[in-house]
Design a protein around this motif. Structure first.
Motif, PDB file in Angstrom:
ATOM      1  N   ASP A  54       0.770  -1.263  -0.151  1.00 19.49           N
ATOM      2  CA  ASP A  54       0.033  -0.023   0.002  1.00 19.49           C
ATOM      3  C   ASP A  54       0.893   1.281  -0.023  1.00 19.49           C
ATOM      4  OD1 ASP A  54      -2.420  -1.374   2.161  1.00 19.49           O
ATOM      5  OD2 ASP A  54      -2.224  -1.601  -0.002  1.00 19.49           O
ATOM      6  N   ALA A  55       2.098   1.131   0.536  1.00 22.33           N
ATOM      7  CA  ALA A  55       3.065   2.370   0.543  1.00 22.33           C
ATOM      8  C   ALA A  55       3.813   2.650  -0.834  1.00 22.33           C
ATOM      9  CB  ALA A  55       4.134   2.249   1.377  1.00 22.33           C
ATOM     10  N   ASP A  56       3.560   1.725  -1.821  1.00 27.84           N
ATOM     11  CA  ASP A  56       4.170   1.751  -3.067  1.00 27.84           C
ATOM     12  C   ASP A  56       3.201   2.393  -4.178  1.00 27.84           C
ATOM     13  OD1 ASP A  56       5.735   1.541  -5.447  1.00 27.84           O
ATOM     14  OD2 ASP A  56       6.522  -0.312  -4.801  1.00 27.84           O
ATOM     15  N   PRO A  57       3.299   3.683  -4.599  1.00 31.35           N
ATOM     16  CA  PRO A  57       2.519   4.210  -5.443  1.00 31.35           C
ATOM     17  C   PRO A  57       2.426   3.407  -6.970  1.00 31.35           C
ATOM     18  CG  PRO A  57       4.184   5.487  -5.369  1.00 31.35           C
ATOM     19  CD  PRO A  57       4.455   4.376  -4.105  1.00 31.35           C
ATOM     20  N   ALA A  58       3.494   2.447  -7.048  1.00 33.89           N
ATOM     21  CA  ALA A  58       3.624   1.853  -8.411  1.00 33.89           C
ATOM     22  C   ALA A  58       2.702   0.456  -8.424  1.00 33.89           C
ATOM     23  CB  ALA A  58       5.011   1.631  -8.890  1.00 33.89           C
ATOM     24  N   LEU A  59       2.379   0.288  -7.069  1.00 30.57           N
ATOM     25  CA  LEU A  59       1.384  -1.002  -6.916  1.00 30.57           C
ATOM     26  C   LEU A  59      -0.098  -0.907  -6.877  1.00 30.57           C
ATOM     27  CD1 LEU A  59       4.007  -3.043  -4.597  1.00 30.57           C
ATOM     28  CD2 LEU A  59       3.345  -3.420  -6.968  1.00 30.57           C
ATOM     29  N   ARG A  60      -0.851  -1.817  -7.285  1.00 30.07           N
ATOM     30  CA  ARG A  60      -2.108  -1.734  -7.205  1.00 30.07           C
ATOM     31  C   ARG A  60      -2.510  -2.908  -6.477  1.00 30.07           C
ATOM     32  NH1 ARG A  60      -6.177   0.346 -10.558  1.00 30.07           N
ATOM     33  NH2 ARG A  60      -4.689   0.713 -12.197  1.00 30.07           N
ATOM     34  N   ARG A  61      -3.524  -2.883  -5.366  1.00 38.30           N
ATOM     35  CA  ARG A  61      -3.986  -4.027  -4.794  1.00 38.30           C
ATOM     36  C   ARG A  61      -4.975  -4.579  -5.430  1.00 38.30           C
ATOM     37  NH1 ARG A  61      -7.062  -4.574   0.108  1.00 38.30           N
ATOM     38  NH2 ARG A  61      -6.862  -2.454   0.948  1.00 38.30           N
ATOM     39  N   VAL A  62      -4.827  -5.949  -5.696  1.00 40.02           N
ATOM     40  CA  VAL A  62      -6.072  -6.474  -6.325  1.00 40.02           C
ATOM     41  C   VAL A  62      -7.077  -7.336  -5.386  1.00 40.02           C
ATOM     42  CG1 VAL A  62      -6.524  -8.534  -8.099  1.00 40.02           C
ATOM     43  CG2 VAL A  62      -4.440  -6.898  -8.356  1.00 40.02           C
ATOM     44  N   GLY A  63      -8.213  -7.066  -5.450  1.00 47.12           N
ATOM     45  CA  GLY A  63      -8.969  -7.685  -4.349  1.00 47.12           C
ATOM     46  C   GLY A  63      -8.963  -7.149  -2.909  1.00 47.12           C
ATOM     47  N   PRO A  64      -9.571  -8.090  -1.810  1.00 45.95           N
ATOM     48  CA  PRO A  64      -9.642  -7.530  -0.588  1.00 45.95           C
ATOM     49  C   PRO A  64      -8.318  -8.220   0.203  1.00 45.95           C
ATOM     50  CG  PRO A  64     -10.961  -9.372  -0.968  1.00 45.95           C
ATOM     51  CD  PRO A  64     -10.654  -9.151  -2.068  1.00 45.95           C
ATOM     52  N   ILE A  65      -8.223  -7.724   1.616  1.00 50.34           N
ATOM     53  CA  ILE A  65      -7.144  -8.059   2.232  1.00 50.34           C
ATOM     54  C   ILE A  65      -7.651  -9.651   2.290  1.00 50.34           C
ATOM     55  CG2 ILE A  65      -6.462  -8.321   4.604  1.00 50.34           C
ATOM     56  CD1 ILE A  65      -6.726  -5.197   4.582  1.00 50.34           C
ATOM     57  N   LEU A  66      -6.427 -10.599   2.460  1.00 47.99           N
ATOM     58  CA  LEU A  66      -6.518 -12.045   2.561  1.00 47.99           C
ATOM     59  C   LEU A  66      -6.711 -12.298   4.046  1.00 47.99           C
ATOM     60  CD1 LEU A  66      -3.912 -13.011   0.052  1.00 47.99           C
ATOM     61  CD2 LEU A  66      -6.310 -12.716  -0.200  1.00 47.99           C
ATOM     62  N   PRO A  67      -7.961 -12.645   4.621  1.00 48.52           N
ATOM     63  CA  PRO A  67      -8.116 -13.221   5.883  1.00 48.52           C
ATOM     64  C   PRO A  67      -7.211 -14.464   6.497  1.00 48.52           C
ATOM     65  CG  PRO A  67     -10.031 -13.547   4.656  1.00 48.52           C
ATOM     66  CD  PRO A  67      -9.156 -13.122   3.677  1.00 48.52           C
ATOM     67  N   GLU A  68      -7.126 -15.283   5.601  1.00 44.87           N
ATOM     68  CA  GLU A  68      -6.452 -16.525   5.891  1.00 44.87           C
ATOM     69  C   GLU A  68      -4.812 -16.205   5.634  1.00 44.87           C
ATOM     70  OE1 GLU A  68      -7.952 -15.401   3.318  1.00 44.87           O
ATOM     71  OE2 GLU A  68      -8.284 -17.379   1.831  1.00 44.87           O
ATOM     72  N   VAL A  69      -4.488 -14.989   5.614  1.00 45.99           N
ATOM     73  CA  VAL A  69      -2.944 -14.748   5.224  1.00 45.99           C
ATOM     74  C   VAL A  69      -2.660 -13.742   6.292  1.00 45.99           C
ATOM     75  CG1 VAL A  69      -0.906 -14.154   4.070  1.00 45.99           C
ATOM     76  CG2 VAL A  69      -2.816 -15.555   3.044  1.00 45.99           C
ATOM     77  N   ALA A  70      -1.902 -13.771   7.620  1.00 46.96           N
ATOM     78  CA  ALA A  70      -1.549 -12.940   8.459  1.00 46.96           C
ATOM     79  C   ALA A  70      -0.551 -13.331   9.292  1.00 46.96           C
ATOM     80  CB  ALA A  70      -2.827 -12.574   9.218  1.00 46.96           C
ATOM     81  N   ALA A  71       0.268 -12.570   9.808  1.00 50.21           N
ATOM     82  CA  ALA A  71       1.232 -12.819  10.618  1.00 50.21           C
ATOM     83  C   ALA A  71       1.519 -11.772  12.091  1.00 50.21           C
ATOM     84  CB  ALA A  71       2.833 -12.812   9.794  1.00 50.21           C
ATOM     85  N   ASP A  72       1.542 -12.326  12.813  1.00 49.03           N
ATOM     86  CA  ASP A  72       1.895 -11.676  14.213  1.00 49.03           C
ATOM     87  C   ASP A  72       3.290 -11.238  14.096  1.00 49.03           C
ATOM     88  OD1 ASP A  72      -0.675 -11.942  15.212  1.00 49.03           O
ATOM     89  OD2 ASP A  72      -0.304 -13.652  16.398  1.00 49.03           O
ATOM     90  N   GLN A  73       3.578 -10.039  14.696  1.00 48.93           N
ATOM     91  CA  GLN A  73       4.684  -9.820  14.810  1.00 48.93           C
ATOM     92  C   GLN A  73       5.009  -9.524  16.458  1.00 48.93           C
ATOM     93  OE1 GLN A  73       6.748  -8.677  11.868  1.00 48.93           O
ATOM     94  NE2 GLN A  73       5.065  -9.914  11.105  1.00 48.93           N
ATOM     95  N   TRP A  74       5.877 -10.121  16.622  1.00 51.46           N
ATOM     96  CA  TRP A  74       6.875  -9.985  17.920  1.00 51.46           C
ATOM     97  C   TRP A  74       8.030  -9.269  18.342  1.00 51.46           C
ATOM     98  CZ3 TRP A  74       3.604 -12.374  21.720  1.00 51.46           C
ATOM     99  CH2 TRP A  74       2.621 -13.283  21.198  1.00 51.46           C
ATOM    100  N   LEU A  75       8.186  -8.491  19.361  1.00 50.58           N
ATOM    101  CA  LEU A  75       9.354  -7.798  19.702  1.00 50.58           C
ATOM    102  C   LEU A  75       9.989  -9.006  20.768  1.00 50.58           C
ATOM    103  CD1 LEU A  75      11.036  -5.644  19.627  1.00 50.58           C
ATOM    104  CD2 LEU A  75       9.790  -4.518  21.217  1.00 50.58           C
ATOM    105  N   LEU A  76      11.327  -9.131  20.397  1.00 46.21           N
ATOM    106  CA  LEU A  76      11.920 -10.074  21.190  1.00 46.21           C
ATOM    107  C   LEU A  76      13.248  -9.541  21.937  1.00 46.21           C
ATOM    108  CD1 LEU A  76      10.363 -11.911  19.120  1.00 46.21           C
ATOM    109  CD2 LEU A  76      12.246 -13.572  19.433  1.00 46.21           C
TER     110      LEU A  76
END
Length: 315
Positions: A240-262
């Protein structure tokens, strides 16, 4: 009596690497230096520690016995090194943190915000798939999608990254249904990186067939999609931060990743480390707040709308 810890450090490195070339590269010394220190150690204890084979060094029985004690000494030395960092109670110095290349790029874009109140702290950003060893101070902080099962590591949940399909702005996709997407050109990761988020989704969409173009790096994948080489699943904060890219379709609910600070438990109270941790947590909170008012299918720079990014305050 063994008086030189450096000799033991060389011994440990050679036992792990298995050959002079790799050990010399790891320690940034010459082959003769490695050989000389191993010989000095063997002379000091009166036993041969390695069998010198044509292509590798193999521990002897005496070497195996010494290994456990040397590892214990190494752990003690590393603990002293970590704790000594906190003896000066000041939020000055350097904080080194490691993340995957896509997350490192995200952090780099937000460095002015991260460093706004931390001008006395120097930042070192390391982009790597590999898990840096916090015990050896290879990094002070890690941001990762998985939490290693290590008792010495303290974790804090930052949030959950959303993913979607992206293509070049010049690529028009009128029908984003799975059946239509299946017939398009696809980009993805190589076999060694099938664990990357979204790769399983792509392989399932393609019925097990591999993408026509395969890479080992998120930024290369993004560049390929930007150039029009095909569609790719990317983290929303990258696509989404790249103006040269276009998002195709909605966010994929089955693809997500938690981010952890270690962070290593010996370093979590170090003022400069704690200050950077707090700044990272605030950055993720701000990103979530920035999309609070958007519609469910709106582009989110980091987190998908409706996904709870609350921090699990385990520190």
């Amino acid at each position: 009596m063994i008086a030189d810890w450096n000799d033991l450090r060389v011994f440990l490195t050679l036992s792990r690497e298995g050959n002079l070339t790799a050990a010399a590269r790891r320690l940034e010394v010459s082959h003769p230096t490695i050989a000389r220190r191993i010989k000095a150690l063997e002379d000091s204890i009166g036993a041969r520690l390695f069998d010198r084979l044509p292509d590798r060094f193999v521990l002897t029985a005496a070497g195996e016995e010494l290994l456990a004690d040397a590892q214990a000494m190494e752990q003690a030395a590393e603990a002293i090194h970590r704790r000594s960092a906190g003896l000066t109670d000041t939020a000055h110095g350097t904080v080194r943190f490691s993340a995957g290349e896509a997350m490192t790029a995200f952090l780099a874009r937000h460095l002015p915000r991260l460093r706004r109140n931390l001008q006395c702290i120097e930042f070192e950003l390391v982009a790597s798939h590999m898990l840096a060893n916090l015990s050896r101070r290879e990094a002070d902080l890690l941001i990762r999608e998985q939490v290693p099962d290590l008792g010495s590591i303290v974790t804090r949940r930052l949030g959950r990254v959303a993913y979607a399909v992206y293509g070049s702005q010049d690529l028009i996709v009128e029908d984003p249904s799975p059946a239509a997407l299946r017939g398009m050109r696809w980009l993805g990761f190589d076999d060694d990186h099938n664990y990357m988020p979204g790769q399983s989704w792509v392989l399932e969409l393609l019925g097990g067939a591999r993408p026509a173009v395969r890479v080992n790096n998120w930024l290369v994948l993004c560049d390929a999609a930007r150039a029009g080489a095909g569609l790719a699943v990317l983290p929303c904060y990258l696509g989404d931060a790249d103006p040269a890219l276009r998002r195709v379709g909605p966010i994929l609910p089955e693809v997500a990743a938690d981010q952890w600070l270690l962070v290593h438990r010996d370093l979590r109270a170090l003022p400069r480390v704690r200050a950077v941790m707090d700044a990272l947590v605030q950055l993720f909170r701000d990103e979530r707040a920035a999309i609070e008012g958007r519609s469910p299918d709106a582009a989110g720079p980091l987190l998908a709308s409706g996904v709870d990014p609350r921090v699990a305050a385990s520190t």
